[in-house]
Structures are given as structure tokens and as C-alpha cells.
Motif scaffolding. Structure first.
Motif, short mmCIF file in Angstrom:
data_model
loop_
_atom_site.label_atom_id
_atom_site.label_comp_id
_atom_site.label_asym_id
_atom_site.label_seq_id
_atom_site.Cartn_x
_atom_site.Cartn_y
_atom_site.Cartn_z
N ARG A 591 0.92 -1.20 0.06
CA ARG A 591 0.10 0.02 0.04
C ARG A 591 0.85 1.20 0.11
NH1 ARG A 591 -3.03 -3.43 3.22
NH2 ARG A 591 -2.04 -2.64 5.03
N SER A 592 2.09 1.31 0.49
CA SER A 592 3.10 2.11 0.36
C SER A 592 3.60 2.32 -0.98
CB SER A 592 3.96 2.15 1.83
OG SER A 592 4.72 1.12 1.59
N LYS A 594 5.77 -0.03 -2.64
CA LYS A 594 7.00 -0.76 -2.80
C LYS A 594 6.52 -2.11 -3.58
CE LYS A 594 10.45 -3.39 -0.14
NZ LYS A 594 11.20 -3.78 1.28
N ILE A 595 7.40 -2.16 -4.50
CA ILE A 595 7.17 -3.40 -5.36
C ILE A 595 7.63 -4.58 -4.75
CG2 ILE A 595 7.77 -4.42 -7.66
CD1 ILE A 595 8.29 -1.71 -8.72
N LEU A 596 6.80 -5.45 -4.58
CA LEU A 596 7.09 -6.78 -4.16
C LEU A 596 7.73 -7.91 -4.83
CD1 LEU A 596 3.50 -7.06 -2.58
CD2 LEU A 596 5.81 -6.53 -1.33
N ARG A 597 9.21 -7.37 -4.83
CA ARG A 597 10.15 -8.12 -5.76
C ARG A 597 10.25 -9.76 -5.03
NH1 ARG A 597 11.77 -3.28 -5.65
NH2 ARG A 597 12.09 -2.23 -7.85
N ALA A 598 10.37 -9.79 -3.99
CA ALA A 598 10.63 -11.06 -3.32
C ALA A 598 9.20 -12.00 -3.44
CB ALA A 598 10.66 -11.00 -1.87
N THR A 599 8.12 -11.48 -3.47
CA THR A 599 6.81 -12.38 -3.70
C THR A 599 6.91 -12.75 -5.11
OG1 THR A 599 5.81 -11.01 -2.06
CG2 THR A 599 4.45 -12.36 -3.49
N MET A 600 7.29 -11.83 -6.15
CA MET A 600 7.34 -12.30 -7.50
C MET A 600 8.39 -13.27 -7.74
SD MET A 600 7.43 -8.28 -9.11
CE MET A 600 7.36 -8.75 -10.73
N ARG A 601 9.63 -13.27 -6.95
CA ARG A 601 10.59 -14.25 -7.27
C ARG A 601 10.08 -15.52 -6.72
NH1 ARG A 601 14.42 -11.15 -5.17
NH2 ARG A 601 14.01 -12.06 -3.05
N GLN A 602 9.19 -15.68 -5.54
CA GLN A 602 8.66 -16.92 -4.89
C GLN A 602 7.71 -17.42 -6.14
OE1 GLN A 602 6.84 -15.43 -1.50
NE2 GLN A 602 8.92 -15.20 -0.54
N ARG A 610 4.54 -16.41 0.01
CA ARG A 610 4.26 -15.80 1.39
C ARG A 610 3.41 -14.21 0.98
NH1 ARG A 610 8.99 -18.11 2.10
NH2 ARG A 610 10.36 -16.01 2.01
N VAL A 611 2.42 -14.12 0.96
CA VAL A 611 1.70 -12.72 0.42
C VAL A 611 1.67 -11.93 1.72
CG1 VAL A 611 -0.49 -11.86 -0.42
CG2 VAL A 611 0.03 -14.27 -1.02
N PRO A 612 2.53 -10.85 1.52
CA PRO A 612 2.48 -9.99 2.42
C PRO A 612 1.23 -9.14 3.07
CG PRO A 612 4.04 -9.47 0.92
CD PRO A 612 3.24 -10.47 0.33
N ALA A 613 1.10 -9.02 4.29
CA ALA A 613 -0.14 -8.50 4.51
C ALA A 613 -0.27 -7.00 4.10
CB ALA A 613 -0.14 -8.39 6.17
N ILE A 615 0.06 -6.16 1.03
CA ILE A 615 -0.02 -6.05 -0.27
C ILE A 615 -1.31 -5.19 -0.78
CG2 ILE A 615 -1.60 -8.29 -0.52
CD1 ILE A 615 -0.07 -8.89 -3.25
N ASP A 616 -1.32 -4.46 -1.82
CA ASP A 616 -2.39 -3.66 -2.14
C ASP A 616 -3.48 -4.34 -2.81
OD1 ASP A 616 -3.05 -0.97 -4.43
OD2 ASP A 616 -3.84 -1.06 -2.61
N ASP A 617 -3.24 -5.33 -3.66
CA ASP A 617 -4.14 -6.11 -4.72
C ASP A 617 -3.68 -7.38 -5.02
OD1 ASP A 617 -6.11 -5.33 -7.69
OD2 ASP A 617 -6.18 -7.05 -6.10
#
Length: 635
Positions: A591-592, A594-602, A610-613, A615-617
Motif C-alpha cells: 500500500r505504500s 513498494k514493489i513486492l520483488r521477493a513475492t514475484m521471485r517466489q 508468502r503474500v505480505p499483509a 499487499i495492495d491488490d
């Protein structure tokens, strides 16, 4: 034999100063130190404060003076060109003297910086030693880097001179260096006074009047005259070299290596970690542009009085997957040090190891792997095929030598596949949570080293002490942050699991995804982008770029993706191995923003996501997965 590791490690812990003072007895000093370790100097203290020395003297002169003048120092083997050469310690010293004279004639002096931009040829090693002889600070730039990458290093190091070759040679093609060098100098704000160019017959360079010099001609003149240059005394704490490593911002970090502590650590490592005696042949199949090349092609073998190999070739294709075995057999190599990538390539081409049987490897004792995580399958294959100890060890550009390893010279410890084994003397390795507290054995955490770092490690970054603190010291006060995540088991064995930042490791080369993102973002059709490292069976990791296009762009996505791949190759160079760009509608973010690169890598690697709490969408993750599946990933 039973390992002496625990005895030696505990001896270091009881008396660190005494331990390193004893190790320093293997080095010739012009002036002894005032203190083994002075905690009041530098960012966390400095080793052998007050001492004076010269690294080139310790690598060459003392061996010539003490019974090794005719022993081979450098063996050059180039399956790409068919050239081979052997240089004794005496011949190497003569050539280094000649090169130092050439540099000195054009004003290169103690403290000056000199950039070296050369392929894997003996003159690259000699250039490094010639700089060390003069007390000049060398900075080797890997020949595969593009002009803008070289330009950033010119502007940061501000060299008085550049030593280059006219070209490098890859299988099936010649890479001309001089146009890249000229373009880099045109781009840079700082302008070096002199460029020394070694002309190779595969492509002669056009020299610029007033600035460029034919290095080969000048060296031949100096050799004919028998020119010699005295070794210039430098402080043990003075810089020997600057080696640039990728930074998360895309701006390279200049890792500084000092003279005194560097020699002490590397000399100790040759005997105690690698088990190499003076006179034996040690081969680090790397490039002088990387830290392995600095430490274990050039300095450590020569400090030890061993013979080193300069190999201009590839593990496969020059001409086949048996070239490593040919070199080991022909030159009587006792130990090979290379990256797991090389063995994955060999295994792919010769899965049953049939080419090994064509060569006599009776004198070959050990294989060391480092530069990236050594997967158990590759380790097991190498053990089965070679029948010698296959030893994984872990270290960094910043440390210059082994943090965690299995010390062959002290006697091997039991091998656990997937672990580089245990900390070496000088390194108090711990695993902490994000708040800086120790975690229980078997728990993933941040791998750190308790300060002070041992001799040989970086004392700072070149002209960037604030950046040094921010990058390595601030997050965990009292510790050096390795930026790696790992687990330590109940036996004290460390398992490195992943980087904690966005630097990826491609075939043993640390590359910044941030730098690649800057290139992608420069494309006129790209609105935003992200680059991640995905698992690659051959290279360890490979970069994968995602690009969100600007509104109104109606061109075929395939056309844009091809341009993005080409752009990274032009701006960063083939070393990036950037071959996959994917256009997507949007990127997953917090929501701030920041691109979730680690999640994309997973998702790309097919591991648990591991979906971060924050996450925007979450629906965007499904879109990313579908885009990756279309390219054969995330399956």
C-alpha cells in the motif's frame, strides 16, 4: 587425518592479536607494526597499524631471491587462441619491472589510481603487480562491461592512467575493447592522462595521439634495457586496490583492500584452507575482474610461492566439456577453484563424465566451489566423477577470502551438502533476527559477522565512509551485515539460503537488479519496471525483467521486449545475461508503493508464496503468475 580446525579456531578466539601476529610472520615487512590491531583507526579498526610493506615484493622478489627464480609463476593457457606460455618467477619479475618502468615514465606514482581493463592474459596479472610495485592503487574492470559502466568507475576512482588490451576474445567472436574505452572516456567527467594499450593480433586498436601508448612496444624497450624499479614502501593500511561491486542503487561500490592485512590473510588461507604448498600448481578458473581472480589467480598463489594459471577459455565449448580436465592434466594442477556454474555447464554437456577418462588426473587433489550456492546435485556429481573432496566455501567481494569453509589444510571436517561448513578463524559468524537478537539453531535469519572483521576484509568503501556504514554496519550495531540470509545448525554448520537485498548472482557474478531497472526505465515506452533473479539450472540465477508500458503504446509487446533485452546488453554488457523481459499490465505493490520483488521471485521459482499483509491488490499476483507461466516459469 583428524582436523585441527577446532583447536586452531579456539586459539584465534582466545588471542586474536597473537594469532594474526604469528600469521604475519609469513610476510616480509619493511617496517614492523606498532599494533597488530588498532581499534582507534578507520571505521572499525585497522590491522598492522604502523607497518610498511610492498605486496609486489612479497609476490615476486623474495621468491627470486630465495631459490625460486626458475619455478613457473604464471602458466597461460588460451584454448580460444591456441596460445600457451609459461613465465618463471624471474621472468615475471622482469616483465613487471618493465611495466612499472613504463608507467613510472608517464608519471604514475604512489597513491595514484590505475584502471585495468583487460581480458584473461598474463599482462593483466603483471599490470596489477606493477601497480602494487609502484604503490599505485589498481582497479580492475571486467572486460565484459559496457562503456557507461566503465565510465562510472572512471569518475569514481579518478585514475591517472588506464591499462587496456585492444580486444578480448570469446568463442566465435572478437570483442574490441578500445572503442568501449574511448566511449567511456568521452562519457566520463574525469579524463585520465594516459592510456596504455596492449595490441593483440586478433584486432589492433587505433591509438589516440597524445594520450594512448603502445604498451607492448614500450615494455619491449624497457626489457631490452633491463629496466628495474624499486618496490615503493607503503603503509600496511594503505589501499592496494579498489574493486567495484554492484550496489542496490545501481551506483557501484568501491571495495577497498589494504596491503598488509590482505597479504597475511591470503598467505594463511593458501596453507590452511586450500592445502597448497609452495611449488604446487593452483588454478582458480575465474577472471581477474572479479574478487576470486584478485585473491586466488593473482595474489594468494604468488604470496605462497605456488604456480598460478591464467586461463582464457570457458568450461564448455573451448573446444568441449573436457577442457578443464585437459588443463588439470597438462599442467599438473593440484587444486581447482571455480564456480558451481562451471560444473553445471560441464554436467549438462557430459552428464556421465565420459571426457574425464581421456585425461590423467592422478595429481589432482581437491575441488573448491564458491561464488554462488553450490546445489547438492552438482556437488554429488562432481564427487562421483572426480573422486576427490569437493569443498563448498562462502565469502564475498567485501571479505576477499573465506568467511565459512572447510579447511583442507587443517584437515577436512565432515561435509554436509548444501553447507559451506563452519566459520574460519577471524570470523565470529552469527545469525540474528531483524531486531538484532540471536535466533535458535535451525532458524532462518540475517547472517552477520561480529566486529572487527579479520585481516584482508574491506576497511571501508572508496571515498564513501557514510555509505560503508549504511551498507554494512548500521543495521546491526557491532556487526558486519553480509546481506545474506541463512541457518546455522546445532553443529555450527552454516547454510546460506538467499540474499536479503536485490542483488542477484548470475554465474558467480553479483549484479544489481537496480542497475538493470534503471536501464529498462530509460526505454521511452516503459512506465515502470522490476527485475528479479529467478532460479536457473545453469547459472544459479538469471535476471527476469517486468515492464509496465505507458498508456497509449500500441506497438507489439514482443518488439518492445526485444528492445529491452538489447538495451540491457548495451548498457550493462553481456555479463548481465539478461534475456527475458515480460510486459505486464501492473506490478504487485504494498500500500505504500513498494514493489513486492521477493513475492514475484517466489512465484517465478515455484516456491511457497508468502503474500505480505501489506499487499495492495492480491489479484495482481495471479496476473504475474500467468505471465510467467506463458514463458515457462512458475510451473
Amino acid at each position: 587425518m583428524a582436523s585441527r580446525y577446532h583447536e586452531v579456531y579456539e586459539g584465534w578466539k582466545r588471542d586474536p592479536d597473537g594469532f594474526w601476529a604469528e600469521a604475519a610472520g609469513e610476510i616480509d615487512w619493511i617496517k614492523p607494526w606498532d599494533k597488530v590491531f588498532d581499534e582507534t583507526l578507520g571505521d572499525y579498526g585497522q590491522w598492522f597499524a604502523g607497518a610498511e610493506c610492498n605486496t609486489c615484493y612479497n609476490c615476486l622478489d623474495r621468491h627470486v631471491e630465495r631459490g625460486r627464480p626458475g619455478q613457473p609463476a604464471i602458466i597461460y593457457d588460451s584454448p580460444i587462441t591456441g596460445a600457451k606460455a609459461v613465465y618463471s618467477y624471474e621472468e615475471t619479475l622482469e616483465r613487471v619491472n618493465a611495466m612499472a618502468a613504463v608507467l613510472s615514465d608517464q608519471g604514475v606514482a604512489k597513491g595514484d589510481r590505475v584502471i585495468i581493463y583487460m581480458p584473461m592474459i598474463p599482462e593483466a596479472v603483471m599490470a596489477m603487480l606493477a601497480c602494487a610495485r609502484l604503490g599505485a592503487v589498481h582497479s580492475v574492470v571486467f572486460g565484459g562491461f559496457a562503456a557507461n559502466e566503465l565510465a562510472t568507475r572512471i569518475d569514481d576512482a579518478k585514475p591517472t592512467a588506464i591499462i587496456a588490451a585492444s580486444c578480448g576474445i570469446e568463442p566465435g567472436r572478437v570483442v574490441t575493447y578500445k572503442p568501449l574505452l574511448d566511449e567511456a572516456i568521452d562519457m566520463s567527467v574525469h579524463k585520465p592522462s594516459n592510456c596504455f594499450v596492449l595490441q593483440r593480433e586478433q584486432s589492433k586498436a587505433v591509438l589516440t595521439d597524445g594520450r594512448d601508448h603502445d604498451l607492448g612496444v614500450l615494455m619491449d624497450e624497457a626489457l631490452a634495457e633491463g629496466r628495474t624499479v624499486s618496490c615503493v614502501p607503503v603503509k600496511a593500511t594503505d589501499p592496494l586496490y579498489i574493486l567495484y561491486t554492484s550496489g542496490t542503487t545501481g551506483q557501484p561500490k568501491g571495495v577497498v583492500r589494504d596491503n598488509g592485512g590482505h597479504m597475511v590473510a591470503l598467505k594463511w588461507s593458501m596453507t590452511n584452507i586450500y592445502g597448497i604448498e609452495p611449488g604446487e600448481v593452483f588454478w582458480a578458473a575465474s577472471d581477474v575482474g572479479w574478487v576470486v581472480g584478485h585473491s586466488y589467480i593473482v595474489y594468494a598463489p604468488l604470496l605462497q610461492g605456488a604456480t598460478t594459471i591464467v586461463f582464457e577459455g570457458k568450461p564448455v565449448g573451448t573446444p568441449d566439456a573436457g577442457v578443464f580436465w585437459r588443463v588439470i592434466s597438462e599442467h599438473n594442477v593440484a587444486s581447482l577453484f571455480t564456480a558451481p556454474t562451471a560444473f553445471r555447464a560441464i554436467k549438462k554437456e557430459d552428464p556421465r563424465g565420459e571426457l574425464i577418462g581421456d585425461y590423467d588426473l592422478a595429481g589432482f587433489r581437491s575441488l573448491f566451489l564458491a561464488g554462488e550456492r553450490a546445489d547438492p546435485d552438482t556437488l554429488q556429481w562432481a564427487e562421483d566423477q572426480l573422486g576427490v573432496p569437493v569443498i563448498d566455501h562462502w565469502w564475498q567481494t567485501e571479505t576477499g577470502w573465506t568467511i565459512v569453509g572447510n579447511p583442507l589444510g587443517l584437515g577436512l571436517l565432515p561435509i554436509k551438502h548444501g553447507s559451506p561448513t563452519v566459520p574460519m578463524p577471524g570470523y565470529d559468524v552469527q545469525v540474528l533476527d531483524d531486531a538484532g537478537h540471536p535466533v535458535p539453531a535451525g532458524t532462518l535469519g540475517n547472517v552477520v559477522v561480529k566486529l572487527p572483521l579479520p585481516p584482508g576484509c574491506l576497511p571501508t568503501l572508496w571515498q564513501a565512509p557514510e555509505r560503508f556504514h549504511k551498507a554494512y554496519l548500521d543495521e546491526f550495531p557491532g556487526y558486519y551485515k553480509t546481506a545474506d540470509a541463512g541457518v546455522m545448525d546445532e553443529d555450527g554448520y552454516l547454510f546460506i539460503m538467499a540474499r536479503t537485498d536485490d542483488i542477484i548472482n548470475v554465474a558467480g557474478h553479483r549484479l544489481s537488479t537496480g542497475a538493470m531497472e534503471e536501464v529498462l526505465a530509460s526505454h521511452p515506452d516503459v512506465a515502470e519496471c522490476a527485475v528479479i533473479g529467478v532460479v536457473d539450472t545453469l547459472k544459479g540465477q538469471a535476471p527476469c525483467g517486468f515492464a509496465v508500458l505507458k498508456a497509449g503504446v500500441n506497438r507489439p509487446h514482443e518488439e518492445i521486449e526485444a528492445e529491452l533485452v538489447k538495451l540491457v546488453r548495451q548498457k550493462i554488457g553481456p555479463v548481465a545475461a539478461f534475456k527475458l523481459a515480460i510486459t505486464v499490465e501492473r506490478l504487485p505493490k504494498t500500500r505504500s508503493g513498494k514493489i513486492l520483488r521477493a513475492t514475484m521471485r517466489q512465484i517465478a521459482d515455484g516456491t511457497d508464496v508468502r503474500v505480505p499483509a501489506t499487499i495492495d491488490d492480491p489479484a495482481i499476483l495471479v496476473e504475474i503468475e500467468e505471465a510467467l507461466k506463458a514463458r515457462g516459469l512458475a510451473v
